[in-house]
Design a protein around this motif. Structure first.
Motif, PDB file in Angstrom:
ATOM      1  N   ARG A   1       1.162  -0.778   0.704  1.00  0.00           N
ATOM      2  CA  ARG A   1       0.011   0.487  -0.299  1.00  0.00           C
ATOM      3  C   ARG A   1       0.766   1.466   0.325  1.00  0.00           C
ATOM      4  O   ARG A   1       0.537   2.169  -0.717  1.00  0.00           O
ATOM      5  N   TYR A   2       2.021   0.821   0.768  1.00  0.00           N
ATOM      6  CA  TYR A   2       2.899   2.479   0.230  1.00  0.00           C
ATOM      7  C   TYR A   2       3.741   2.552  -0.631  1.00  0.00           C
ATOM      8  O   TYR A   2       3.538   4.048  -1.055  1.00  0.00           O
ATOM      9  N   TRP A   3       4.180   1.468  -1.790  1.00  0.00           N
ATOM     10  CA  TRP A   3       4.859   2.276  -2.402  1.00  0.00           C
ATOM     11  C   TRP A   3       3.278   1.857  -3.581  1.00  0.00           C
ATOM     12  O   TRP A   3       3.488   3.169  -4.341  1.00  0.00           O
TER      13      TRP A   3
ATOM     14  N   GLY B   1       0.180   3.329  -3.631  1.00  0.00           N
ATOM     15  CA  GLY B   1      -0.694   4.127  -2.830  1.00  0.00           C
ATOM     16  C   GLY B   1       0.497   5.288  -3.233  1.00  0.00           C
ATOM     17  O   GLY B   1       0.273   6.506  -3.300  1.00  0.00           O
ATOM     18  N   GLY B   2       2.181   5.468  -2.726  1.00  0.00           N
ATOM     19  CA  GLY B   2       2.811   6.579  -3.100  1.00  0.00           C
ATOM     20  C   GLY B   2       2.999   7.163  -4.304  1.00  0.00           C
ATOM     21  O   GLY B   2       2.662   7.707  -4.837  1.00  0.00           O
ATOM     22  N   LEU B   3       3.023   6.006  -5.305  1.00  0.00           N
ATOM     23  CA  LEU B   3       3.375   6.176  -6.699  1.00  0.00           C
ATOM     24  C   LEU B   3       1.895   7.082  -7.006  1.00  0.00           C
ATOM     25  O   LEU B   3       2.105   7.728  -8.507  1.00  0.00           O
ATOM     26  N   ILE B   4       0.357   6.319  -6.909  1.00  0.00           N
ATOM     27  CA  ILE B   4      -0.476   6.544  -7.221  1.00  0.00           C
ATOM     28  C   ILE B   4      -0.272   8.503  -6.823  1.00  0.00           C
ATOM     29  O   ILE B   4      -0.682   9.534  -7.811  1.00  0.00           O
ATOM     30  N   PHE B   5      -0.399   8.690  -5.895  1.00  0.00           N
ATOM     31  CA  PHE B   5      -0.029  10.061  -5.064  1.00  0.00           C
ATOM     32  C   PHE B   5       0.664  11.053  -6.375  1.00  0.00           C
ATOM     33  O   PHE B   5       0.863  12.485  -6.246  1.00  0.00           O
ATOM     34  N   GLY B   6       1.694  10.439  -6.192  1.00  0.00           N
ATOM     35  CA  GLY B   6       3.099  11.191  -7.185  1.00  0.00           C
ATOM     36  C   GLY B   6       2.333  11.327  -8.549  1.00  0.00           C
ATOM     37  O   GLY B   6       2.996  12.358  -8.962  1.00  0.00           O
ATOM     38  N   LEU B   7       2.114  10.603  -9.551  1.00  0.00           N
ATOM     39  CA  LEU B   7       1.734  11.142 -10.383  1.00  0.00           C
ATOM     40  C   LEU B   7       0.663  12.276 -10.295  1.00  0.00           C
ATOM     41  O   LEU B   7       0.422  13.002 -10.860  1.00  0.00           O
ATOM     42  N   GLY B   8      -0.567  12.536  -9.333  1.00  0.00           N
ATOM     43  CA  GLY B   8      -1.008  13.295  -9.520  1.00  0.00           C
ATOM     44  C   GLY B   8      -0.687  14.407  -8.903  1.00  0.00           C
ATOM     45  O   GLY B   8      -1.044  15.401  -9.682  1.00  0.00           O
ATOM     46  N   TRP B   9       0.797  14.619  -8.108  1.00  0.00           N
ATOM     47  CA  TRP B   9       1.197  15.874  -7.594  1.00  0.00           C
ATOM     48  C   TRP B   9       1.970  16.753  -8.417  1.00  0.00           C
ATOM     49  O   TRP B   9       2.131  17.137  -8.665  1.00  0.00           O
ATOM     50  N   ALA B  10       2.796  15.585  -9.294  1.00  0.00           N
ATOM     51  CA  ALA B  10       3.556  15.991 -10.734  1.00  0.00           C
ATOM     52  C   ALA B  10       2.579  16.491 -11.517  1.00  0.00           C
ATOM     53  O   ALA B  10       2.574  17.687 -11.949  1.00  0.00           O
ATOM     54  N   LEU B  11       1.560  15.884 -11.631  1.00  0.00           N
ATOM     55  CA  LEU B  11       0.219  16.766 -13.015  1.00  0.00           C
ATOM     56  C   LEU B  11       0.003  17.443 -12.709  1.00  0.00           C
ATOM     57  O   LEU B  11       0.012  19.195 -12.771  1.00  0.00           O
TER      58      LEU B  11
ATOM     59  N   GLY C   1     -11.475  11.410  -4.943  1.00  0.00           N
ATOM     60  CA  GLY C   1     -10.744  10.065  -4.110  1.00  0.00           C
ATOM     61  C   GLY C   1     -10.796   9.792  -3.065  1.00  0.00           C
ATOM     62  O   GLY C   1     -10.435   8.341  -3.234  1.00  0.00           O
TER      63      GLY C   1
ATOM     64  N   GLY D   1      -6.022  14.987 -11.393  1.00  0.00           N
ATOM     65  CA  GLY D   1      -5.028  15.305 -10.522  1.00  0.00           C
ATOM     66  C   GLY D   1      -5.165  14.935  -9.131  1.00  0.00           C
ATOM     67  O   GLY D   1      -5.012  14.674  -8.443  1.00  0.00           O
TER      68      GLY D   1
ATOM     69  N   ILE E   1      -8.386  13.406  -7.734  1.00  0.00           N
ATOM     70  CA  ILE E   1      -8.881  12.633  -7.371  1.00  0.00           C
ATOM     71  C   ILE E   1      -7.783  11.225  -6.847  1.00  0.00           C
ATOM     72  O   ILE E   1      -7.349  10.702  -6.176  1.00  0.00           O
ATOM     73  N   LEU E   2      -6.385  11.524  -7.678  1.00  0.00           N
ATOM     74  CA  LEU E   2      -5.028  10.974  -8.065  1.00  0.00           C
ATOM     75  C   LEU E   2      -4.480  10.754  -6.613  1.00  0.00           C
ATOM     76  O   LEU E   2      -3.661  10.183  -5.641  1.00  0.00           O
TER      77      LEU E   2
ATOM     78  N   PHE F   1      -6.385   9.353  -3.743  1.00  0.00           N
ATOM     79  CA  PHE F   1      -6.758   8.085  -3.281  1.00  0.00           C
ATOM     80  C   PHE F   1      -5.542   7.913  -3.170  1.00  0.00           C
ATOM     81  O   PHE F   1      -5.177   6.811  -2.517  1.00  0.00           O
ATOM     82  N   GLY F   2      -4.309   8.118  -3.120  1.00  0.00           N
ATOM     83  CA  GLY F   2      -3.064   7.921  -3.371  1.00  0.00           C
ATOM     84  C   GLY F   2      -2.327   7.785  -1.810  1.00  0.00           C
ATOM     85  O   GLY F   2      -2.598   7.147  -1.234  1.00  0.00           O
TER      86      GLY F   2
ATOM     87  N   ALA G   1       6.683   5.117   0.872  1.00  0.00           N
ATOM     88  CA  ALA G   1       5.178   5.729   0.691  1.00  0.00           C
ATOM     89  C   ALA G   1       6.603   7.394   0.059  1.00  0.00           C
ATOM     90  O   ALA G   1       6.275   7.574  -1.426  1.00  0.00           O
TER      91      ALA G   1
ATOM     92  N   GLY H   1       7.412   5.889  -3.364  1.00  0.00           N
ATOM     93  CA  GLY H   1       6.484   5.691  -4.334  1.00  0.00           C
ATOM     94  C   GLY H   1       6.200   7.459  -5.007  1.00  0.00           C
ATOM     95  O   GLY H   1       5.991   7.658  -5.880  1.00  0.00           O
ATOM     96  N   PHE H   2       5.841   8.498  -3.259  1.00  0.00           N
ATOM     97  CA  PHE H   2       5.886  10.214  -4.342  1.00  0.00           C
ATOM     98  C   PHE H   2       6.502  10.499  -5.424  1.00  0.00           C
ATOM     99  O   PHE H   2       6.479  10.610  -6.915  1.00  0.00           O
TER     100      PHE H   2
END
Lengths: 138, 185
Positions: free
Chosen positions: A82-84, A86-96, A125, B132, B134-135, B138-139, B165, B168-169
């Protein structure tokens, strides 16, 4: 009510610092991910170092909180997936969209109305997570 | 008053963010902004749909106060402490952005191309900001925290899950910035 004023003041400091450091800026996040400036890496590293030293001082001297209780910060739950992920999904949104949850609110407060769309998305989300929580691998 | 209007250096800013976290610890709380999203969902009625939102949100009112203060801080900093020299990013970054059709900062915190009010007329831009969000929403809940909860609170408390995490970010951020953004714009 008085109780909440100290939180309001800490939040105020946080909002000023994040804006004046430009950590709320989409440009700074983009520049960071392009490795074209040390600025954001410096902010994050010094914040962690300050917190680390402060927490060590608190722990070693058993400093009490404002109510006289010991300051205990709960460990994060163990786990990996969940950390890897969840973190990856968060990072995609953060940079977008160039904003994490704190800056989303700070920018709306500053009058960037389009950021309300990011907030609506972030609540959707969070809601989707709440619906799927028990079905997600941990 | 240069120190008020200029960009604050990273070492001052980072130090003050660390102090914000420690002050909240001193008040018996833990620094973390994304939990507020869960609280707001519950207030909006999400507890009727999922048990995750059935919690005592009133115990989280302190964090909403932090949030309100942060919004006020953003307002004051943008309206009374700004300077046209702000957001002085790398000229190479500006060139790259120009190639994507994204305007240079010139003192602004956010590009018009993504955040100007004209985006409300563009379904594509509305969708980008919503997705953006939602990601992020959720994330951060799946990972149990965001930049404040994991990168600052977690790492300064030497938490291994937070390190995972945060890696991952950055992996997610690098994939977006290097591979996906050029496809989107």
């Amino acid at each position: 009510m008085m109780n909440y004023i100290k939180y309001l003041l800490v939040g105020f400091l946080f909002g000023i610092v994040l804006t004046k450091s430009e950590a709320v800026s989409w440009y700074r996040i983009y520049e960071m991910f392009q490795f074209q400036s040390f600025h954001m890496y410096g902010i994050i590293s010094v914040a962690i170092a300050t917190g680390l030293i402060g927490l060590q001082i608190i722990k070693r001297n058993n400093i009490k909180d404002i109510d006289g209780q010991s300051i205990v910060i709960a460990d994060k739950e163990k786990g990996s997936f969940r950390y890897w992920v969840g973190g990856l999904i968060f990072g995609l949104g953060w940079a977008l969209v160039g904003a994490c949850p704190g800056p989303i609110f700070i920018l709306i407060g500053a009058g960037f109305w389009s950021v309300i769309l990011i907030l609506i998305g972030a609540m959707i989300g969070t809601f989707i997570y709440g619906l799927l929580k028990d079905k997600l691998p941990n | 008053m240069d120190i008020v209007t200029q960009t604050w250096p990273w070492y001052v800013s980072g130090f003050l963010i660390g102090i914000v976290m420690l002050l909240l610890n001193y008040f018996g709380k833990v620094f973390g902004m994304s939990s507020n999203l869960r609280t707001l969902c519950t207030i909006a009625g999400a507890d009727k749909f999922a048990d995750f939102f059935k919690f005592d949100w009133k115990a989280q009112r302190w964090n909403l106060a932090v949030l309100a203060g942060a919004m006020l801080g953003g307002f004051v900093a943008v309206h009374y402490m700004n300077n046209p020299s702000n957001v002085d990013i790398n000229p190479k970054t500006i060139e790259q952005l120009a190639a994507l059709g994204i305007d240079a900062p010139n003192g602004k915190l956010a590009p018009q191309a993504l955040f100007g009010n004209q985006i409300f007329e563009s379904p594509k831009m509305i969708l980008i900001l919503l997705i953006g969000g939602i990601l992020i929403g959720f994330g951060s809940r799946y990972a149990g925290g965001c930049t404040s909860g994991h990168a600052i609170s977690g790492l300064s408390n030497l938490q291994i899950p937070s390190l995972k995490a945060v890696i991952g970010f950055f992996v997610g951020g690098l994939i977006m910035a290097h591979f996906l953004l050029p496809l989107i714009f």
